[in-house]
Enzyme design. Sequence first.
Site, PDB file in Angstrom:
ATOM      1  N   GLY A  89       2.349  23.295   1.886  1.00 54.35           N
ATOM      2  CA  GLY A  89       1.748  22.464   0.842  1.00 54.35           C
ATOM      3  C   GLY A  89       0.599  21.679   1.471  1.00 54.35           C
TER       4      GLY A  89
ATOM      5  CE  LYS B 235      -6.435  13.224   3.039  1.00 58.59           C
ATOM      6  NZ  LYS B 235      -4.991  13.263   2.994  1.00 58.59           N
TER       7      LYS B 235
ATOM      8  N   GLY C 296       0.827  -1.217   0.000  1.00 55.83           N
ATOM      9  CA  GLY C 296       0.000   0.000   0.000  1.00 55.83           C
ATOM     10  C   GLY C 296       0.855   1.258   0.000  1.00 55.83           C
ATOM     11  N   GLY C 297       2.152   1.101   0.314  1.00 55.77           N
ATOM     12  CA  GLY C 297       3.088   2.227   0.207  1.00 55.77           C
ATOM     13  C   GLY C 297       2.795   3.362   1.159  1.00 55.77           C
TER      14      GLY C 297
ATOM     15  CG  HIS D 207     -32.067  22.752  -5.266  1.00 56.04           C
ATOM     16  ND1 HIS D 207     -31.226  23.766  -4.868  1.00 56.04           N
ATOM     17  CD2 HIS D 207     -33.191  22.836  -4.503  1.00 56.04           C
ATOM     18  CE1 HIS D 207     -31.813  24.459  -3.907  1.00 56.04           C
ATOM     19  NE2 HIS D 207     -33.008  23.910  -3.656  1.00 56.04           N
TER      20      HIS D 207
HETATM   21  C1  LIG Z   1       1.162  12.759   4.858  1.00 58.29           C
HETATM   22  C2  LIG Z   1       0.815  12.503   3.416  1.00 58.29           C
HETATM   23  C3  LIG Z   1      -0.473  12.681   2.982  1.00 58.29           C
HETATM   24  C4  LIG Z   1      -0.802  12.447   1.656  1.00 58.29           C
HETATM   25  N1  LIG Z   1      -2.095  12.625   1.246  1.00 58.29           N
HETATM   26  C5  LIG Z   1      -2.420  12.399  -0.051  1.00 58.29           C
HETATM   27  C6  LIG Z   1      -3.755  12.536  -0.489  1.00 58.29           C
HETATM   28  O1  LIG Z   1      -4.645  12.893   0.275  1.00 58.29           O
HETATM   29  N2  LIG Z   1      -4.028  12.281  -1.793  1.00 58.29           N
HETATM   30  C7  LIG Z   1      -3.050  11.898  -2.686  1.00 58.29           C
HETATM   31  O2  LIG Z   1      -3.353  11.679  -3.863  1.00 58.29           O
HETATM   32  N3  LIG Z   1      -1.776  11.760  -2.283  1.00 58.29           N
HETATM   33  C8  LIG Z   1      -1.437  11.988  -1.000  1.00 58.29           C
HETATM   34  N4  LIG Z   1      -0.144  11.808  -0.595  1.00 58.29           N
HETATM   35  C9  LIG Z   1       0.856  11.406  -1.601  1.00 58.29           C
HETATM   36  C10 LIG Z   1       0.771   9.884  -1.888  1.00 58.29           C
HETATM   37  O3  LIG Z   1       0.975   9.184  -0.689  1.00 58.29           O
HETATM   38  C11 LIG Z   1       1.799   9.508  -2.930  1.00 58.29           C
HETATM   39  O4  LIG Z   1       1.625  10.314  -4.077  1.00 58.29           O
HETATM   40  C12 LIG Z   1       1.657   8.047  -3.325  1.00 58.29           C
HETATM   41  O5  LIG Z   1       1.828   7.204  -2.213  1.00 58.29           O
HETATM   42  C13 LIG Z   1       2.669   7.684  -4.410  1.00 58.29           C
HETATM   43  O6  LIG Z   1       2.530   6.340  -4.739  1.00 58.29           O
HETATM   44  P1  LIG Z   1       3.774   5.493  -5.278  1.00 58.29           P
HETATM   45  O7  LIG Z   1       3.225   4.145  -5.582  1.00 58.29           O
HETATM   46  O8  LIG Z   1       4.455   6.233  -6.344  1.00 58.29           O
HETATM   47  O9  LIG Z   1       4.803   5.424  -4.061  1.00 58.29           O
HETATM   48  P2  LIG Z   1       4.645   4.969  -2.537  1.00 58.29           P
HETATM   49  O10 LIG Z   1       3.244   4.958  -2.095  1.00 58.29           O
HETATM   50  O11 LIG Z   1       5.601   5.804  -1.780  1.00 58.29           O
HETATM   51  O12 LIG Z   1       5.139   3.462  -2.540  1.00 58.29           O
HETATM   52  C14 LIG Z   1       6.467   3.133  -2.799  1.00 58.29           C
HETATM   53  C15 LIG Z   1       6.775   1.798  -2.142  1.00 58.29           C
HETATM   54  O13 LIG Z   1       8.006   1.307  -2.646  1.00 58.29           O
HETATM   55  C16 LIG Z   1       8.693   0.645  -1.598  1.00 58.29           C
HETATM   56  N5  LIG Z   1      10.114   0.621  -1.974  1.00 58.29           N
HETATM   57  C17 LIG Z   1      10.918   1.698  -2.200  1.00 58.29           C
HETATM   58  N6  LIG Z   1      12.127   1.276  -2.617  1.00 58.29           N
HETATM   59  C18 LIG Z   1      12.097  -0.078  -2.636  1.00 58.29           C
HETATM   60  C19 LIG Z   1      13.032  -1.085  -2.998  1.00 58.29           C
HETATM   61  N7  LIG Z   1      14.253  -0.785  -3.461  1.00 58.29           N
HETATM   62  N8  LIG Z   1      12.668  -2.374  -2.890  1.00 58.29           N
HETATM   63  C20 LIG Z   1      11.420  -2.703  -2.455  1.00 58.29           C
HETATM   64  N9  LIG Z   1      10.478  -1.798  -2.121  1.00 58.29           N
HETATM   65  C21 LIG Z   1      10.816  -0.515  -2.229  1.00 58.29           C
HETATM   66  C22 LIG Z   1       8.381   1.480  -0.371  1.00 58.29           C
HETATM   67  O14 LIG Z   1       8.535   0.718   0.819  1.00 58.29           O
HETATM   68  C23 LIG Z   1       6.927   1.871  -0.621  1.00 58.29           C
HETATM   69  O15 LIG Z   1       6.040   0.954  -0.023  1.00 58.29           O
HETATM   70  C24 LIG Z   1       0.202  12.026   0.741  1.00 58.29           C
HETATM   71  C25 LIG Z   1       1.511  11.823   1.178  1.00 58.29           C
HETATM   72  C26 LIG Z   1       1.815  12.051   2.500  1.00 58.29           C
HETATM   73  C27 LIG Z   1       3.232  11.823   2.955  1.00 58.29           C
END
Ligand SMILES: Cc1cc2nc3c(=O)[nH]c(=O)nc-3n(C[C@H](O)[C@H](O)[C@H](O)COP(=O)(O)OP(=O)(O)OC[C@H]3O[C@@H](n4cnc5c(N)ncnc54)[C@H](O)[C@@H]3O)c2cc1C
Length: 465
Positions: A181, A51, A39-40, A444
Amino acid sequence: MKEQYDVLVIGGGPGGYVAAIRAAQLGLKTALVEDSALGGTCLNWGCIPTKSLLKGADMVRALKHMSTFGLSADNVQFDLSTLVQHSRDSAAKLSGGIEYLLKKNNVLVVRGYATVVAKGEVRVKSDSDESTFFSKHIILATGARPKVIPDINPDGLNIWSYVDAMTPSKLPASLLVVGSGAIGMEFASFYCDLGVDVTLVEVQDRIMPLEDRAVSVYMEKEYRQRGINVLTNTQLDTTANTSGGIQAKLRHSSGSEQTVEVEKILVSVGIEANTGNMGLEQLGVDLQRGFIAVDQWCRTNVAGLYAIGDVAGGPCLAHKASHEAVMCVEKIAGIDDVRAINKSAIASCTFSYPQVASIGLTEQQAKEKGIPIKLGVFDQSSNGKAIAIDEPKGFVKTVFDQTTGELLGAHMVGYEVAEQIQGFAIAMALEATEQEIAHSIFPHPTQSESMYESVLDACDKAIHH
Ligand SMILES: Cc1cc2nc3c(=O)[nH]c(=O)nc-3n(C[C@H](O)[C@H](O)[C@H](O)COP(=O)(O)OP(=O)(O)OC[C@H]3O[C@@H](n4cnc5c(N)ncnc54)[C@H](O)[C@@H]3O)c2cc1C
């Protein structure tokens, strides 16, 4: 162990897990490597838990206004640990759901840290194991991490990262939020609602500097009215721990200095891409301002290597990551009618109070591009539903091309506007004009009628103001 795959995805966030599921749905043999929770950032430390926390803050605020609706209550108790636990439970539930979906779609999930050791070859190291995988296509979806200010490193004690701000064991008496931001704005709103004395510092001349100027002006006024100390043109220079917390030296763009003493500092000054220690330098992968450079199909300069989501540059939003994931994988699978993503039509939302949602060009950007424009504005305070539910804050501003009538941008402040902006996103995807939007009928009483009235205003046909 040596395994051959069609698609191997590194990272299990909204970019990576969506790419893996779509690839498997398209019949490609797929593996996903994740070093941490599935889920990252989004599900575990971003979109979802924040949220959950902000909903708690909404309820605290609603209690303060309940007399408007004839309600009163004695001895209302608030327990921070329950609120934090609910947010952690929400994240854990969704992360578990991703694991189930990946399994259901026959995606092999490999736990560990991935390094691309050569074209088409990935090594995964975990505490107990090391394996090598071969894949025709490798998708980097490794996300981003918080940027730090030099010499001001989050220590989890007095200087917080967003992870610390999401899991407080007790409320600080005062909090300095550095950066306005979306993340800074949301935490400032959250802690203010819970009674914390909040100072918000922004280096630029206005808060929310990426938004339309009217949004920045409105939100600054709102935050000040709520008691948040907003300091623009100001940056955090140095910090020093004190017996009760931390002292922050702030510098105004004019050169003047100011010292504030707070219990905690939250640094939210942006993010940087996770590109290090993954073998990218050896492969000669091009970077652009620290993010992986990609073409419109998310292909890097190395054949067979792709990058999606935050690691491939902004807008750094979960829905952008997921959309790129599907596009990238469908292109790999050879699907004919794949459309390149239009980055100028991605809505971004800030779940502060009031909420902010926007898409497309701001008034200032349209003018800088020399586009003759028509503007429409409607105040939420004239919207029937907003008055009925006592949520009259904000406005809707629309930007149209004066020559063609096409919707170029929309900027909304108000109650649950994040749920409404998709109406304008669809309009922009269809290249709708103000006449076409004005011909659609809005239900509405809803707050979406403010969107309609804003469009009518651009056509000089507004009814309710
Ligand atoms: C506090 C906060 C609030 C946010 N709120 C919102 C929101 O309301 N709406 C919105 O659209 N966005 C929001 N974001 C941004 C959003 O979380 C990111 O844009 C989104 O998670 C990006 O997805 P991604 O898949 O690119 O990366 P990520 O979700 O960061 O996932 C990357 C994954 O890769 C894994 N990884 C990294 N390197 C390696 C490796 N070498 N080997 C194995 N695994 C690895 C990490 O562990 C991670 O789980 C928010 C961010 C933060 C910090």
